[in-house]
Scaffold this motif. Structure first.
Motif, PDB file in Angstrom:
ATOM      1  N   PHE A 257       0.833  -1.211   0.000  1.00  0.00           N
ATOM      2  CA  PHE A 257       0.000   0.000   0.000  1.00  0.00           C
ATOM      3  C   PHE A 257       0.865   1.258   0.000  1.00  0.00           C
ATOM      4  CE2 PHE A 257      -3.404  -2.863   0.965  1.00  0.00           C
ATOM      5  CZ  PHE A 257      -4.568  -2.198   0.638  1.00  0.00           C
ATOM      6  N   GLY A 258       1.972   1.240   0.761  1.00  0.00           N
ATOM      7  CA  GLY A 258       2.856   2.399   0.785  1.00  0.00           C
ATOM      8  C   GLY A 258       3.504   2.660  -0.565  1.00  0.00           C
ATOM      9  N   THR A 259       3.872   1.582  -1.259  1.00  0.00           N
ATOM     10  CA  THR A 259       4.456   1.742  -2.593  1.00  0.00           C
ATOM     11  C   THR A 259       3.456   2.365  -3.555  1.00  0.00           C
ATOM     12  OG1 THR A 259       5.864  -0.200  -2.206  1.00  0.00           O
ATOM     13  CG2 THR A 259       5.571   0.513  -4.486  1.00  0.00           C
ATOM     14  N   TYR A 260       2.206   1.943  -3.450  1.00  0.00           N
ATOM     15  CA  TYR A 260       1.173   2.519  -4.309  1.00  0.00           C
ATOM     16  C   TYR A 260       0.993   4.015  -4.019  1.00  0.00           C
ATOM     17  CZ  TYR A 260      -3.383   3.329  -6.424  1.00  0.00           C
ATOM     18  OH  TYR A 260      -4.418   3.834  -7.163  1.00  0.00           O
ATOM     19  N   CYS A 261       0.981   4.379  -2.739  1.00  0.00           N
ATOM     20  CA  CYS A 261       0.830   5.792  -2.388  1.00  0.00           C
ATOM     21  C   CYS A 261       2.006   6.624  -2.881  1.00  0.00           C
ATOM     22  CB  CYS A 261       0.690   5.935  -0.869  1.00  0.00           C
ATOM     23  SG  CYS A 261      -0.832   5.249  -0.192  1.00  0.00           S
ATOM     24  N   ALA A 262       3.235   6.065  -2.772  1.00  0.00           N
ATOM     25  CA  ALA A 262       4.407   6.788  -3.247  1.00  0.00           C
ATOM     26  C   ALA A 262       4.353   6.981  -4.763  1.00  0.00           C
ATOM     27  CB  ALA A 262       5.676   6.040  -2.846  1.00  0.00           C
ATOM     28  N   ALA A 263       3.930   5.936  -5.480  1.00  0.00           N
ATOM     29  CA  ALA A 263       3.819   6.052  -6.937  1.00  0.00           C
ATOM     30  C   ALA A 263       2.779   7.094  -7.323  1.00  0.00           C
ATOM     31  CB  ALA A 263       3.456   4.686  -7.535  1.00  0.00           C
ATOM     32  N   ARG A 264       1.671   7.110  -6.579  1.00  0.00           N
ATOM     33  CA  ARG A 264       0.634   8.100  -6.878  1.00  0.00           C
ATOM     34  C   ARG A 264       1.138   9.516  -6.600  1.00  0.00           C
ATOM     35  NH1 ARG A 264      -4.834   9.678  -5.195  1.00  0.00           N
ATOM     36  NH2 ARG A 264      -5.192  11.488  -6.537  1.00  0.00           N
ATOM     37  N   THR A 265       1.916   9.690  -5.526  1.00  0.00           N
ATOM     38  CA  THR A 265       2.416  11.015  -5.175  1.00  0.00           C
ATOM     39  C   THR A 265       3.383  11.544  -6.226  1.00  0.00           C
ATOM     40  OG1 THR A 265       2.168  10.477  -2.829  1.00  0.00           O
ATOM     41  CG2 THR A 265       3.563  12.359  -3.383  1.00  0.00           C
ATOM     42  N   MET A 266       4.225  10.658  -6.743  1.00  0.00           N
ATOM     43  CA  MET A 266       5.228  11.089  -7.725  1.00  0.00           C
ATOM     44  C   MET A 266       4.639  11.230  -9.127  1.00  0.00           C
ATOM     45  SD  MET A 266       8.694   9.068  -6.538  1.00  0.00           S
ATOM     46  CE  MET A 266       7.926   7.449  -6.656  1.00  0.00           C
ATOM     47  N   ALA A 267       3.783  10.303  -9.529  1.00  0.00           N
ATOM     48  CA  ALA A 267       3.287  10.296 -10.904  1.00  0.00           C
ATOM     49  C   ALA A 267       1.967  11.047 -11.063  1.00  0.00           C
ATOM     50  CB  ALA A 267       3.122   8.854 -11.395  1.00  0.00           C
ATOM     51  N   TRP A 290      -8.331   8.189 -11.753  1.00  0.00           N
ATOM     52  CA  TRP A 290      -8.269   6.728 -11.753  1.00  0.00           C
ATOM     53  C   TRP A 290      -7.356   6.195 -10.648  1.00  0.00           C
ATOM     54  CZ3 TRP A 290      -3.780   3.938 -12.560  1.00  0.00           C
ATOM     55  CH2 TRP A 290      -2.678   4.658 -13.029  1.00  0.00           C
ATOM     56  N   TRP A 291      -6.451   7.019 -10.115  1.00  0.00           N
ATOM     57  CA  TRP A 291      -5.657   6.595  -8.967  1.00  0.00           C
ATOM     58  C   TRP A 291      -6.568   6.331  -7.766  1.00  0.00           C
ATOM     59  CZ3 TRP A 291      -0.535   5.392  -9.025  1.00  0.00           C
ATOM     60  CH2 TRP A 291       0.237   5.865 -10.095  1.00  0.00           C
ATOM     61  N   ASP A 292      -7.480   7.247  -7.517  1.00  0.00           N
ATOM     62  CA  ASP A 292      -8.405   7.069  -6.389  1.00  0.00           C
ATOM     63  C   ASP A 292      -9.345   5.900  -6.626  1.00  0.00           C
ATOM     64  OD1 ASP A 292      -7.982   9.779  -4.736  1.00  0.00           O
ATOM     65  OD2 ASP A 292      -7.980  10.259  -6.858  1.00  0.00           O
ATOM     66  N   HIS A 293      -9.818   5.742  -7.853  1.00  0.00           N
ATOM     67  CA  HIS A 293     -10.708   4.622  -8.146  1.00  0.00           C
ATOM     68  C   HIS A 293      -9.974   3.289  -7.995  1.00  0.00           C
ATOM     69  CE1 HIS A 293     -13.233   7.823  -9.254  1.00  0.00           C
ATOM     70  NE2 HIS A 293     -12.905   7.914 -10.538  1.00  0.00           N
ATOM     71  N   SER A 294      -8.713   3.242  -8.406  1.00  0.00           N
ATOM     72  CA  SER A 294      -7.931   2.012  -8.261  1.00  0.00           C
ATOM     73  C   SER A 294      -7.731   1.663  -6.794  1.00  0.00           C
ATOM     74  CB  SER A 294      -6.572   2.168  -8.958  1.00  0.00           C
ATOM     75  OG  SER A 294      -6.735   2.435 -10.333  1.00  0.00           O
ATOM     76  N   ALA A 295      -7.480   2.678  -5.964  1.00  0.00           N
ATOM     77  CA  ALA A 295      -7.316   2.426  -4.526  1.00  0.00           C
ATOM     78  C   ALA A 295      -8.605   1.888  -3.916  1.00  0.00           C
ATOM     79  CB  ALA A 295      -6.877   3.701  -3.814  1.00  0.00           C
ATOM     80  N   ALA A 296      -9.748   2.447  -4.314  1.00  0.00           N
ATOM     81  CA  ALA A 296     -11.028   1.964  -3.786  1.00  0.00           C
ATOM     82  C   ALA A 296     -11.293   0.531  -4.216  1.00  0.00           C
ATOM     83  CB  ALA A 296     -12.159   2.871  -4.258  1.00  0.00           C
ATOM     84  N   ILE A 297     -10.940   0.185  -5.458  1.00  0.00           N
ATOM     85  CA  ILE A 297     -11.127  -1.189  -5.937  1.00  0.00           C
ATOM     86  C   ILE A 297     -10.198  -2.146  -5.189  1.00  0.00           C
ATOM     87  CG2 ILE A 297     -10.863  -2.699  -7.945  1.00  0.00           C
ATOM     88  CD1 ILE A 297     -11.747  -0.349  -9.686  1.00  0.00           C
ATOM     89  N   ALA A 298      -8.943  -1.725  -4.941  1.00  0.00           N
ATOM     90  CA  ALA A 298      -8.002  -2.568  -4.196  1.00  0.00           C
ATOM     91  C   ALA A 298      -8.506  -2.823  -2.770  1.00  0.00           C
ATOM     92  CB  ALA A 298      -6.628  -1.904  -4.162  1.00  0.00           C
ATOM     93  N   GLU A 299      -9.038  -1.796  -2.118  1.00  0.00           N
ATOM     94  CA  GLU A 299      -9.607  -1.985  -0.780  1.00  0.00           C
ATOM     95  C   GLU A 299     -10.770  -2.975  -0.814  1.00  0.00           C
ATOM     96  OE1 GLU A 299     -10.730   1.676   0.936  1.00  0.00           O
ATOM     97  OE2 GLU A 299      -8.711   2.551   0.917  1.00  0.00           O
ATOM     98  N   LEU A 300     -11.624  -2.852  -1.833  1.00  0.00           N
ATOM     99  CA  LEU A 300     -12.776  -3.733  -1.941  1.00  0.00           C
ATOM    100  C   LEU A 300     -12.335  -5.180  -2.138  1.00  0.00           C
ATOM    101  CD1 LEU A 300     -15.829  -4.096  -2.109  1.00  0.00           C
ATOM    102  CD2 LEU A 300     -15.690  -3.600  -4.551  1.00  0.00           C
TER     103      LEU A 300
END
Length: 522
Positions: A257-267, A290-300
């Motif tokens: 999850f942290g890697t995903y957040c870091a990628a979203r912050t940079m890209a 789509w970053w936020d939508h991807s995070a919501a789908i991953a949580e689901l």
């Protein structure tokens, strides 16, 4: 013939004149435009450049004041009811001369425009252009959230103070503290969203949500996974999954999850987007892509895996009904997150919602999920500890065995002679053994539980071998297995003739086989 005298040449001088009507010649006192034409009167206007700009007026002739001062963008004319919303240049020149002569300071105090309300590009009055935040409502919501967050340190103290009580020891106090840490991070978006929207607040809200979710619900799902692994074992081999093993797996989940957040912050750094509300006012909010939508789908998907684990362990024996409470928390988080995420999409399109409404939705989401999860997880534990506080061993020995979410069962001490199937015999024997263990007067350690669980599995395998060999006619092998089983049981001899029970780590290990005796007889 006489010579004629030379003629005298005369020079005549004359003057020419040009008459120009200066009343028809305009002068431009405004700053030079980038046209390159020479203008000796340029930049001689007396407009106050901080709030106004000069606009030349043609047809006034060769005199000062052939301009007007209009308000710049972002400012408005003070007299909102005036038909002409500008300052006349000739008036300004007169008042400026009075200032130079020391007659009046009218020029200093006038001829300026007033700033528009915050967020307005242009305006004609001080009316707001942006939805005004309701700070009273937001402060009340933040105060309630702060009170709830103050309960988390109290719960951490509770898990430390009563870590040796069985109701907490069986639930792994270390993992409970990790869940509380994740819950604290899940409340942090409420604190961040209290302030006006900015890139920093949008980024922090995303980080707090994802990291807090991975820590809190990752720990809960791994606890359920451990129960499912132990419950599905069919061999006599002991499966041992310690809290350290679960924390290693939890670190992997948090790292993903942290890697995903870091990628979203940079890209794809979150942005502040501006929209026009249905009322016509501007509204600002964090971008949703789509970053936020991807995070919501991953949580689901993560929660759906948790639902599968909850279904697997729904019939597993659970001390103090903890697996049932965890299942309720996961079901609640899945349903509410799905509903509220869809609601947020409709609130933002086609017009952005009121920021106060969005803040209230975040508050409701946090309390209906995180607060309810903490209530499920710690409510019964706090109740039992407070109820039996001061009673030395009651809370240590109060055990609720839950099967499929059912209530506590009570069994008779009479032996059961029904041996129709191996499964029913083993389950009945284990239920009687669990009930007798609950009535025991001494506290069981984790090592004792492991020994008793291992003995139960070994006994079930011996029963399986005995009945299998009975069917194929190997009576001699059956007698040997029966002899092995009876030799392992405790004799019904007087107390002084009973052998000493073994000690492990300074504690007496009691393996009571009285309830198993009848099930081994043919």
């Amino acid at each position: 013939m006489s010579e004629s005298a030379p003629k005298k040449q005369t020079l005549e001088k004359g003057t020419s004149g040009i008459d120009i009507d200066l009343q028809k010649v305009d002068i431009d006192q405004c700053p030079n435009e980038p046209s390159g034409e020479l203008n000796v009167f340029a930049n001689s206007a007396r407009c106050k450049n901080s709030t106004t700009r000069c606009v030349p007026i043609s047809g006034l002739g060769f005199r000062r004041g052939s301009y007007k001062c209009v308000c710049k963008d972002g400012f408005y004319f003070p007299d909102t009811k005036a038909p002409n919303k500008f300052y006349n240049g000739s008036t300004i020149e007169v008042k400026y001369r009075e200032k130079i002569d020391g007659i009046s300071d009218y020029y200093e105090q006038n001829f300026e425009c007033l700033p528009c309300a915050e967020g307005c590009d242009t305006c004609e009055d001080p009316s707001p252009c942006v939805l005004t935040l309701n700070w009273i409502q937001r402060s009340v919501v933040l105060a309630v959230s702060g009170v709830i967050m103050c309960g988390i340190p109290a719960l951490i103290w509770f898990t430390v103070q009563y870590r040796d009580v069985k109701v907490l020891k069986a639930a792994s106090p270390v993992l409970l503290r990790i869940v509380l840490l994740g819950a604290f991070l899940l409340y942090c978006p409420l604190v961040v969203s209290y302030f006006e929207v900015s890139v920093v607040t949008c980024c922090l809200r995303f980080w707090f949500r994802e990291i807090g979710f991975s820590i809190s619900y990752g720990a809960l799902l791994l606890k359920t996974w451990r129960i499912s692994v132990v419950f599905r074992v069919r061999s006599a081999q002991r499966i041992k999954i310690s809290d350290t093993d679960l924390m290693k797996r939890l670190l992997i989940i948090v790292f993903i999850f942290g890697t995903y957040c870091a990628a979203r912050t940079m890209a794809g750094m979150p942005r502040v987007v501006q929209g026009k509300h249905a009322s016509g006012l501007k509204a600002f909010q964090c971008s949703s892509d789509w970053w936020d939508h991807s995070a919501a789908i991953a949580e689901l998907l993560f929660l759906l895996w948790g639902i599968r684990l909850c279904i697997v362990v729904r019939k597993a024996p659970s001390e103090f009904n903890e697996s049932r409470f965890i299942s309720w928390a996961i079901y609640n988080e899945t349903l509410l997150s799905l509903f509220l995420n869809v609601s947020m999409i409709f609130l933002q399109d086609p017009f952005p919602a009121n920021p106060d409404l969005l803040y209230l939705v975040i508050f409701i989401h946090s309390n209906l999920t995180t607060t309810v999860t903490l209530a499920f997880l710690f409510g019964s534990k706090v109740y039992m500890v407070l109820k039996y506080r001061g009673k030395n061993n009651e809370v240590q020995h109060t055990t609720m065995m839950s099967k499929g979410g059912g209530s506590r069962h009570t069994y008779s001490n009479k032996p059961t002679m029904n041996t129709d199937t191996i499964t029913s015999n083993a389950n009945s024997t284990f239920d009687r053994y669990a009930e007798k263990s609950n009535a025991d007067g001494e506290s069981e350690s984790l090592l004792e539980k492991d020994i008793q669980e291992e003995f139960r599995r070994l006994y079930m395998q011996l029963e399986t071998l005995k009945h299998r060999n009975m069917k194929i006619g190997n009576r001699h092998l059956q007698h040997k297995l029966s002899a092995m089983t009876e030799a392992a049981q405790k004799d019904d001899s007087p107390e002084e003739s009973k052998p000493c029970t073994p000690n492990m780590n300074g504690k007496r290990v009691i393996i009571n086989l009285d309830d198993f005796k009848e099930s081994t007889r043919l």
